[in-house]
Design a protein around this motif. Structure first.
Motif, PDB file in Angstrom:
ATOM      1  N   ILE A  38      79.874  14.823  54.270  1.00 50.54           N
ATOM      2  CA  ILE A  38      80.315  13.795  55.949  1.00 50.54           C
ATOM      3  C   ILE A  38      78.035  14.149  55.955  1.00 50.54           C
ATOM      4  O   ILE A  38      77.260  14.814  56.435  1.00 50.54           O
ATOM      5  CB  ILE A  38      80.339  14.774  56.549  1.00 50.54           C
ATOM      6  N   PHE A  39      77.913  13.571  55.524  1.00 52.87           N
ATOM      7  CA  PHE A  39      75.896  12.322  56.461  1.00 52.87           C
ATOM      8  C   PHE A  39      76.209  12.387  57.898  1.00 52.87           C
ATOM      9  O   PHE A  39      76.301  11.255  58.836  1.00 52.87           O
ATOM     10  CB  PHE A  39      75.633  11.144  56.029  1.00 52.87           C
ATOM     11  N   THR A  40      75.410  13.341  58.747  1.00 54.22           N
ATOM     12  CA  THR A  40      75.340  12.951  60.022  1.00 54.22           C
ATOM     13  C   THR A  40      73.922  12.833  60.154  1.00 54.22           C
ATOM     14  O   THR A  40      73.363  13.615  60.521  1.00 54.22           O
ATOM     15  CB  THR A  40      75.971  14.923  60.859  1.00 54.22           C
ATOM     16  N   ILE A  41      73.695  11.485  60.913  1.00 57.60           N
ATOM     17  CA  ILE A  41      71.986  11.310  60.833  1.00 57.60           C
ATOM     18  C   ILE A  41      72.286  10.968  62.600  1.00 57.60           C
ATOM     19  O   ILE A  41      72.982  10.655  63.035  1.00 57.60           O
ATOM     20  CB  ILE A  41      72.470   9.922  60.103  1.00 57.60           C
ATOM     21  N   ALA A  42      71.188  11.601  62.874  1.00 56.19           N
ATOM     22  CA  ALA A  42      70.448  12.015  64.056  1.00 56.19           C
ATOM     23  C   ALA A  42      69.133  10.888  64.297  1.00 56.19           C
ATOM     24  O   ALA A  42      68.383  11.038  63.243  1.00 56.19           O
ATOM     25  CB  ALA A  42      70.211  12.805  64.424  1.00 56.19           C
ATOM     26  N   GLY A  43      69.431  10.503  64.912  1.00 55.38           N
ATOM     27  CA  GLY A  43      67.914   9.460  65.808  1.00 55.38           C
ATOM     28  C   GLY A  43      68.165   9.540  67.643  1.00 55.38           C
ATOM     29  O   GLY A  43      68.608   9.325  67.911  1.00 55.38           O
ATOM     30  N   ASP A  44      67.207   8.978  68.200  1.00 56.60           N
ATOM     31  CA  ASP A  44      66.760   9.394  69.462  1.00 56.60           C
ATOM     32  C   ASP A  44      66.318   7.251  69.143  1.00 56.60           C
ATOM     33  O   ASP A  44      65.568   6.513  68.505  1.00 56.60           O
ATOM     34  CB  ASP A  44      65.842   9.736  69.753  1.00 56.60           C
ATOM     35  N   HIS A  45      66.121   7.050  71.126  1.00 57.38           N
ATOM     36  CA  HIS A  45      66.279   5.831  71.237  1.00 57.38           C
ATOM     37  C   HIS A  45      65.672   5.566  72.567  1.00 57.38           C
ATOM     38  O   HIS A  45      66.024   5.797  73.885  1.00 57.38           O
ATOM     39  CB  HIS A  45      67.803   4.986  71.398  1.00 57.38           C
ATOM     40  N   GLY A  46      64.840   4.692  72.535  1.00 57.36           N
ATOM     41  CA  GLY A  46      63.529   4.519  73.380  1.00 57.36           C
ATOM     42  C   GLY A  46      64.045   3.931  74.724  1.00 57.36           C
ATOM     43  O   GLY A  46      63.584   3.639  75.578  1.00 57.36           O
ATOM     44  N   VAL A  47      65.670   2.974  74.349  1.00 55.93           N
ATOM     45  CA  VAL A  47      66.066   2.598  75.080  1.00 55.93           C
ATOM     46  C   VAL A  47      66.704   2.930  76.540  1.00 55.93           C
ATOM     47  O   VAL A  47      66.971   3.096  77.474  1.00 55.93           O
ATOM     48  CB  VAL A  47      67.436   1.491  75.223  1.00 55.93           C
ATOM     49  N   THR A  48      66.568   4.676  76.443  1.00 54.54           N
ATOM     50  CA  THR A  48      67.191   5.382  77.027  1.00 54.54           C
ATOM     51  C   THR A  48      66.759   5.478  78.593  1.00 54.54           C
ATOM     52  O   THR A  48      66.912   6.051  79.416  1.00 54.54           O
ATOM     53  CB  THR A  48      67.947   7.026  76.592  1.00 54.54           C
ATOM     54  N   GLU A  49      65.144   5.369  78.615  1.00 54.67           N
ATOM     55  CA  GLU A  49      64.383   5.070  79.393  1.00 54.67           C
ATOM     56  C   GLU A  49      65.517   3.773  80.540  1.00 54.67           C
ATOM     57  O   GLU A  49      64.145   4.058  81.465  1.00 54.67           O
ATOM     58  CB  GLU A  49      62.524   4.995  79.387  1.00 54.67           C
ATOM     59  N   GLU A  50      65.803   3.079  79.856  1.00 58.24           N
ATOM     60  CA  GLU A  50      66.624   2.236  81.093  1.00 58.24           C
ATOM     61  C   GLU A  50      67.633   2.689  81.658  1.00 58.24           C
ATOM     62  O   GLU A  50      68.137   2.480  82.603  1.00 58.24           O
ATOM     63  CB  GLU A  50      66.862   1.238  80.394  1.00 58.24           C
ATOM     64  N   GLY A  51      68.050   4.323  81.678  1.00 55.81           N
ATOM     65  CA  GLY A  51      68.542   4.444  82.810  1.00 55.81           C
ATOM     66  C   GLY A  51      69.987   3.977  82.257  1.00 55.81           C
ATOM     67  O   GLY A  51      71.252   4.004  83.080  1.00 55.81           O
TER      68      GLY A  51
ATOM     69  N   ILE B 268      88.776  21.329  56.264  1.00 52.35           N
ATOM     70  CA  ILE B 268      89.240  20.590  55.445  1.00 52.35           C
ATOM     71  C   ILE B 268      88.490  21.089  54.090  1.00 52.35           C
ATOM     72  O   ILE B 268      88.555  20.052  52.756  1.00 52.35           O
ATOM     73  CB  ILE B 268      89.428  19.096  54.968  1.00 52.35           C
ATOM     74  N   GLY B 269      87.327  21.942  54.604  1.00 49.42           N
ATOM     75  CA  GLY B 269      86.462  21.704  53.096  1.00 49.42           C
ATOM     76  C   GLY B 269      85.301  21.135  52.700  1.00 49.42           C
ATOM     77  O   GLY B 269      85.231  20.814  51.420  1.00 49.42           O
ATOM     78  N   ALA B 270      85.197  20.143  53.408  1.00 53.35           N
ATOM     79  CA  ALA B 270      83.834  19.131  53.619  1.00 53.35           C
ATOM     80  C   ALA B 270      82.753  20.230  53.778  1.00 53.35           C
ATOM     81  O   ALA B 270      82.474  20.845  54.556  1.00 53.35           O
ATOM     82  CB  ALA B 270      83.898  18.575  54.260  1.00 53.35           C
ATOM     83  N   LYS B 271      81.434  19.530  53.004  1.00 51.42           N
ATOM     84  CA  LYS B 271      80.377  19.846  53.434  1.00 51.42           C
ATOM     85  C   LYS B 271      79.433  18.558  54.930  1.00 51.42           C
ATOM     86  O   LYS B 271      79.458  17.590  54.242  1.00 51.42           O
ATOM     87  CB  LYS B 271      79.060  19.692  52.403  1.00 51.42           C
ATOM     88  N   VAL B 272      78.665  19.478  55.090  1.00 54.66           N
ATOM     89  CA  VAL B 272      78.232  18.896  56.226  1.00 54.66           C
ATOM     90  C   VAL B 272      76.431  18.174  56.038  1.00 54.66           C
ATOM     91  O   VAL B 272      75.792  20.088  55.930  1.00 54.66           O
ATOM     92  CB  VAL B 272      78.252  18.967  57.306  1.00 54.66           C
ATOM     93  N   ILE B 273      76.113  17.663  55.484  1.00 51.48           N
ATOM     94  CA  ILE B 273      74.532  17.136  55.231  1.00 51.48           C
ATOM     95  C   ILE B 273      74.072  16.406  56.577  1.00 51.48           C
ATOM     96  O   ILE B 273      74.130  15.223  56.906  1.00 51.48           O
ATOM     97  CB  ILE B 273      74.282  16.238  53.962  1.00 51.48           C
ATOM     98  N   VAL B 274      73.036  16.925  57.497  1.00 45.94           N
ATOM     99  CA  VAL B 274      72.934  16.875  58.590  1.00 45.94           C
ATOM    100  C   VAL B 274      71.398  15.976  58.284  1.00 45.94           C
ATOM    101  O   VAL B 274      70.192  17.241  57.726  1.00 45.94           O
ATOM    102  CB  VAL B 274      72.117  18.020  59.100  1.00 45.94           C
ATOM    103  N   VAL B 275      70.752  14.951  58.817  1.00 48.69           N
ATOM    104  CA  VAL B 275      69.370  14.539  58.603  1.00 48.69           C
ATOM    105  C   VAL B 275      68.490  14.089  59.768  1.00 48.69           C
ATOM    106  O   VAL B 275      70.035  13.297  60.430  1.00 48.69           O
ATOM    107  CB  VAL B 275      69.773  13.190  57.913  1.00 48.69           C
TER     108      VAL B 275
END
Length: 344
Positions: free
Chosen positions: A62-75, A105-112
């Protein structure tokens, strides 16, 4: 751009004769024809995708990719952006929902880290590929430059390639983390499907009525200001997307180019899947939809891609949780093909 072009060029249609041949094998197993339903469909598709008569799905990632969003400043979200970094650390500790299900299930999580606003502490299990500290607020202008959008996609391609070279992969699942990322996903959905923003925008992490109305208006404003072009998927990603969404586009395309089946999770992962299919329509036949998200825009995406979800568990967590569960069922179908006795 060369890396993206080369990946797209590698993607070929599946061979339908493999579907037919595999069905004949399934029909000769010790059971009534078709009696294992979708498990048989999974097995056929895996054979056609991999071009292997007896495929193995032992190496699940599983590739779990993280990122933030500037639009959150709009509430538009119930939670602050700081939670994105906190959840990345939770992934790395093995304490998140996706970690629990992956262990099951024996899966690997790759965090990015593709665009978390905070500078994360180095960790042996964390891949840091930060393009920027979150996207720009797309209510005021493009979420990112076109160059950044291409870089996000190509970075997703790179991390899959690196993982294949390191340990090998038999099946891939997509996951994500990014506070506010249902907002760009709804924008992407509206642009590609042509449906009104109200019809494809849900409540994300559980926002109240006032926040929900604000979210809809912000998405409408973003589309009006940025005018994303649905005939140009990279333009859509750059105008109203996210870095983790772009990364997942690359993950999907790299999976398909390497004939690795890919299981897309919920709403955000499916928005990335839709962009991938818009870039290369042949990619659709390599993609499994894990589940039907509670998010109302998800159904519109799946209808646009012509995919049916494997499960409907009323889930909306993301992270790759639905992909993990569905991946196990796909593997069950393959094991029926490989291990069940025949009438011969």
């Amino acid at each position: 751009m060369d890396k993206l072009k080369d990946t797209l060029d590698k993607i070929k249609p599946i061979d339908p004769s493999l579907l037919h041949e595999t069905q004949l094998r399934l029909d000769n197993l010790t059971k009534p024809k078709g009696s294992l339903g979708k498990l048989e469909e999974f097995a056929k598709r895996i054979v056609a995708i991999t071009c292997k008569k007896n495929p193995c799905l032992e190496k699940k990632v599983i590739f779990t990719i993280a990122g933030d969003h500037g639009v959150t400043e709009e509430g538009v979200s119930a939670y602050p952006s700081a939670v994105t970094a906190q959840m990345v650390y939770n992934f790395l500790r093995g304490g998140a929902g996706v970690n629990v299900l992956a262990r099951h299930i024996g899966a690997k999580v790759i965090v990015v880290d593709m665009g978390v606003a905070e500078d994360l502490q180095p960790h042996p299990e964390l891949i840091i590929k930060k393009i920027a500290k979150g996207t720009s607020n797309f209510a005021k202008g493009p979420a990112m430059t076109r160059e950044q959008a291409i870089k996000a996609i190509e970075t997703g391609i790179e991390i899959v390639k690196d993982a294949i070279l390191k340990d090998g992969i038999d099946i891939i699942g997509t996951g994500e983390m990014g506070i506010g990322n249902t907002t760009p996903s709804s924008a992407i959905t509206s642009v590609f499907t042509g449906q009104p923003v109200e019809h494809v925008t849900g409540r994300g992490t559980g926002i109240d009525d006032a926040t929900y109305e604000r979210k809809i208006n912000v998405i409408k404003q973003a589309i009006d200001i940025n005018k994303p072009d649905p005939s140009d998927p990279i333009d859509v990603l750059s105008k109203v997307g996210g870095f983790e969404i772009g990364g997942l586009v690359g993950v999907v395309l790299a999976s398909v180019a390497n004939r690795i089946p890919v299981v897309i999770d919920g709403f955000i992962s499916s928005a990335a899947g839709l962009i991938a299919v818009e870039l290369k329509p042949e990619a659709k036949d390599y993609i499994f939809s894990a589940h039907a998200s509670v998010e109302i825009g998800h159904r519109a995406i799946l209808e646009k891609m012509g995919l049916l979800p494997i499960l409907d568990l009323k889930m909306r967590l993301g992270e790759g949780t639905g992909a993990v569960i569905a991946m196990n069922l796909i593997d069950a179908g393959v094991k029926i093909l490989n291990e069940m006795a025949s009438f011969d």
